[in-house]
Design an enzyme around this catalytic site. Structure first.
Site, PDB file in Angstrom:
ATOM      1  N   SER A   1      -2.933   6.713  -8.772  1.00 62.48           N
ATOM      2  CA  SER A   1      -2.545   6.643  -8.538  1.00 62.48           C
ATOM      3  C   SER A   1      -1.891   6.986  -9.162  1.00 62.48           C
ATOM      4  O   SER A   1      -1.798   6.883 -10.637  1.00 62.48           O
ATOM      5  CB  SER A   1      -2.089   5.280  -8.477  1.00 62.48           C
ATOM      6  OG  SER A   1      -0.560   4.459  -8.089  1.00 62.48           O
TER       7      SER A   1
ATOM      8  N   LYS B   1      -2.827   9.336  -4.432  1.00 59.51           N
ATOM      9  CA  LYS B   1      -1.425   8.673  -4.444  1.00 59.51           C
ATOM     10  C   LYS B   1      -0.142   9.068  -5.089  1.00 59.51           C
ATOM     11  O   LYS B   1       0.000   8.584  -6.883  1.00 59.51           O
ATOM     12  CB  LYS B   1      -2.108   6.977  -4.478  1.00 59.51           C
ATOM     13  CG  LYS B   1      -0.902   6.584  -3.858  1.00 59.51           C
ATOM     14  CD  LYS B   1      -1.134   4.955  -4.305  1.00 59.51           C
ATOM     15  CE  LYS B   1      -0.979   3.847  -5.573  1.00 59.51           C
ATOM     16  NZ  LYS B   1      -1.423   2.553  -5.198  1.00 59.51           N
TER      17      LYS B   1
ATOM     18  N   LYS C   1       3.994   7.738  -6.311  1.00 59.42           N
ATOM     19  CA  LYS C   1       4.353   7.028  -6.067  1.00 59.42           C
ATOM     20  C   LYS C   1       5.617   7.115  -5.744  1.00 59.42           C
ATOM     21  O   LYS C   1       5.837   8.720  -5.654  1.00 59.42           O
ATOM     22  CB  LYS C   1       5.476   6.195  -8.176  1.00 59.42           C
ATOM     23  CG  LYS C   1       3.368   4.959  -8.376  1.00 59.42           C
ATOM     24  CD  LYS C   1       3.471   3.944  -7.506  1.00 59.42           C
ATOM     25  CE  LYS C   1       2.343   3.044  -7.542  1.00 59.42           C
ATOM     26  NZ  LYS C   1       2.357   2.252  -6.935  1.00 59.42           N
TER      27      LYS C   1
ATOM     28  N   ASP D   1       3.495   5.785  -2.337  1.00 53.26           N
ATOM     29  CA  ASP D   1       3.533   4.277  -2.486  1.00 53.26           C
ATOM     30  C   ASP D   1       5.447   4.049  -2.877  1.00 53.26           C
ATOM     31  O   ASP D   1       4.970   4.080  -3.976  1.00 53.26           O
ATOM     32  CB  ASP D   1       2.458   3.440  -3.379  1.00 53.26           C
ATOM     33  CG  ASP D   1       2.128   2.157  -3.942  1.00 53.26           C
ATOM     34  OD1 ASP D   1       2.646   1.428  -2.977  1.00 53.26           O
ATOM     35  OD2 ASP D   1       1.536   1.417  -4.620  1.00 53.26           O
TER      36      ASP D   1
ATOM     37  N   GLU E   1       2.416   3.413   1.201  1.00 53.09           N
ATOM     38  CA  GLU E   1       1.795   1.898   1.248  1.00 53.09           C
ATOM     39  C   GLU E   1       3.221   1.238   0.837  1.00 53.09           C
ATOM     40  O   GLU E   1       3.816   1.818   0.145  1.00 53.09           O
ATOM     41  CB  GLU E   1       1.178   1.836   0.316  1.00 53.09           C
ATOM     42  CG  GLU E   1       0.571   1.105  -0.782  1.00 53.09           C
ATOM     43  CD  GLU E   1      -0.068   1.140  -1.996  1.00 53.09           C
ATOM     44  OE1 GLU E   1      -0.819   1.829  -1.736  1.00 53.09           O
ATOM     45  OE2 GLU E   1      -0.492  -0.365  -2.883  1.00 53.09           O
TER      46      GLU E   1
ATOM     47  N   ASP F   1       0.559  -3.623   0.723  1.00 54.00           N
ATOM     48  CA  ASP F   1      -0.474  -3.973  -1.155  1.00 54.00           C
ATOM     49  C   ASP F   1       0.522  -5.867  -0.769  1.00 54.00           C
ATOM     50  O   ASP F   1       0.077  -6.432  -0.337  1.00 54.00           O
ATOM     51  CB  ASP F   1       0.406  -2.861  -1.013  1.00 54.00           C
ATOM     52  CG  ASP F   1      -0.427  -3.074  -2.553  1.00 54.00           C
ATOM     53  OD1 ASP F   1      -0.395  -4.595  -3.736  1.00 54.00           O
ATOM     54  OD2 ASP F   1       0.067  -2.784  -3.856  1.00 54.00           O
TER      55      ASP F   1
ATOM     56  N   LYS G   1      -6.630  -6.463  -3.483  1.00 52.53           N
ATOM     57  CA  LYS G   1      -6.537  -6.868  -4.858  1.00 52.53           C
ATOM     58  C   LYS G   1      -6.656  -8.010  -5.258  1.00 52.53           C
ATOM     59  O   LYS G   1      -6.207  -8.820  -4.854  1.00 52.53           O
ATOM     60  CB  LYS G   1      -4.568  -5.921  -5.334  1.00 52.53           C
ATOM     61  CG  LYS G   1      -4.547  -4.706  -5.141  1.00 52.53           C
ATOM     62  CD  LYS G   1      -3.350  -4.433  -5.592  1.00 52.53           C
ATOM     63  CE  LYS G   1      -3.147  -3.186  -6.327  1.00 52.53           C
ATOM     64  NZ  LYS G   1      -1.312  -3.377  -6.599  1.00 52.53           N
TER      65      LYS G   1
ATOM     66  N   GLY H   1      -4.995  -1.241  -7.708  1.00 50.58           N
ATOM     67  CA  GLY H   1      -5.280  -2.053  -9.300  1.00 50.58           C
ATOM     68  C   GLY H   1      -4.220  -2.385  -9.475  1.00 50.58           C
ATOM     69  O   GLY H   1      -3.289  -1.607  -8.939  1.00 50.58           O
TER      70      GLY H   1
END
Ligand code: OSB
Ligand code: MG
Length: 370
Positions: free
Chosen positions: A135, A161, A163, A188, A213, A238, A262, A290
């Site tokens: 990420s 991934k 952000k 995400d 996400e 998530d 998670k 994570g």
């Protein structure tokens, strides 16, 4: 096992690089650890709260309070046959999933040592290695992001991934896709958009993303269903999945096609297992998310990622991406193929560096059964 003592610790661990999401920047992690002893066996768990109520509603402070005032009294001195009984003991407690998970997961570590099996095996894991992604936080410019992506792709990570947030999204993701036409790529948003952004979010469809996400509100499922109806890209939830019931709701409403599990967010291994089993039966891929964990949380994540149905690379990556010095030995290492071997020794399968933890502890509270 009879729970003899519980030690709650707070540590401060400086990240090697700041991590920025749509909800803020983290330079230093406040790491909350649970050290539990039952019949002379020591187990470890991590409470994965971020520094404020910006991911979910928990913080290191709320978790400390709930653990001290409500959870420890329910557990201390109790005789249980298995860690899987803990959710029942905690049954009256509403919310505070990360606080509960830290304690429950420490008990799973103890149980796996007592039964002399790796934690992964005790949980029902079948994989011998797990597939890893990374990420990557928000960056100053598309150029800086491209450099970060190149480093991780060269290291072998199987999925990248990114952000995103309004103003730092399409242009950035387009640049990464253009430079990396065939990588598994996802984004995400950590709840940075609303349904009014649907037309904007549809522009991501051309980028062949594995998933998007949590684009909408952290606690919403039904608006995600509305968005998914108008979006070709698979939505992955998530923040808004706290337990099996949320997962059932999400899949019944077609709010997501992929679920991020998670351990902290769902309240621990038992809940994670229930979600994994449900998604497996429904043929919905899951992966392990994570929370910038220390090696202790990371070791739990590796174990859980070995279960059937964790068919997509997770956000479980090498210790050296986060820490100069991790709390476990050896640190988590990732192969050039982007995999981590699942430990085969009893418990977490890593040596917990008790001396280092003691040295880095800034606050500590300990309870012993009479
Ligand atoms: O949404 O997955 C998230 C970190 C902190 C809070 C939320 C998230 C994240 C990450 C980092 O994406 C994943 C990791 O490398 O641990
Ligand atoms: Mg996320």
């Amino acid at each position: 096992m009879r729970i003899e003592s519980i030690t709650l610790r707070r540590l401060r661990l400086r990240l090697k690089y700041p991590f920025e999401t749509s909800f803020g920047v983290t330079h230093e992690r406040v790491v909350t650890l649970i050290e539990m002893v039952a019949e002379g066996v020591r187990g470890w768990g991590e409470v994965t709260t971020v520094e404020g109520p910006f991911f979910n509603s928990e913080t290191p402070g709320t978790a400390w309070l709930i653990i001290r005032d409500f959870l420890v009294p329910l557990l201390l001195g109790k005789e249980i046959a298995s860690a899987s009984e803990i959710p029942l003991l905690f049954g009256a407690i509403r919310g505070h999933e990360m606080a509960r998970a830290g304690l429950e997961n420490a008990a799973w570590d103890i149980e796996s040592q007592q039964k002399n099996v790796p934690l992964a095996k005790l949980l029902g894991g079948t994989r011998t290695e797990i597939n890893c992604g990374v990420s990557i936080g928000l960056q100053a410019s598309p150029e800086v992001l491209l450099e970060k992506v190149a480093v991780e792709v060269r290291s072998g990570y199987q999925r990248i991934k990114l952000k995103i947030k309004p103003g730092k999204d399409l242009e950035y993701v387009r640049a990464v896709r253009k430079a990396n036409p065939s990588i598994l790529l996802s984004v995400d948003a950590n709840s940075a958009y609303t349904l009014c952004d649907t037309a904007h979010l549809q522009k991501f469809e051309e980028l062949d993303l594995l998933m998007m996400e949590q684009p909408l509100f952290w606690d919403d499922i039904s608006l995600h269903a509305k968005l998914q109806k108008n979006l070709k890209t698979s939505i992955c939830l998530d923040e808004s999945i706290r337990h099996l019931r949320d997962t059932e709701t999400a899949l019944e409403l077609d709010a997501a096609k992929i679920i991020n599990i998670k351990l902290g967010r769902v309240g621990g291994h038992a809940s994670a297992k229930a979600i994994q089993a449900y998604c497996l039966a429904k043929n919905i891929p899951v992966w392990c998310g994570g929370m910038l964990e220390s090696g202790i949380g990371r070791a739990h994540n590796i174990a859980v990622s070995s279960l059937p149905g964790y068919s997509l690379p997770g956000d479980v990556s090498a210790s050296k991406r986060y820490w100069d010095e991790d709390l476990i030995d050896p640190p988590v290492e990732v192969s050039p193929q982007g995999t981590i071997p699942v430990p085969t020794t009893p418990g977490l399968g890593y040596h917990v560096r008790h001396d280092l933890i003691e040295r880095l502890t800034v606050e500590k509270e300990c309870w012993r059964a009479r």
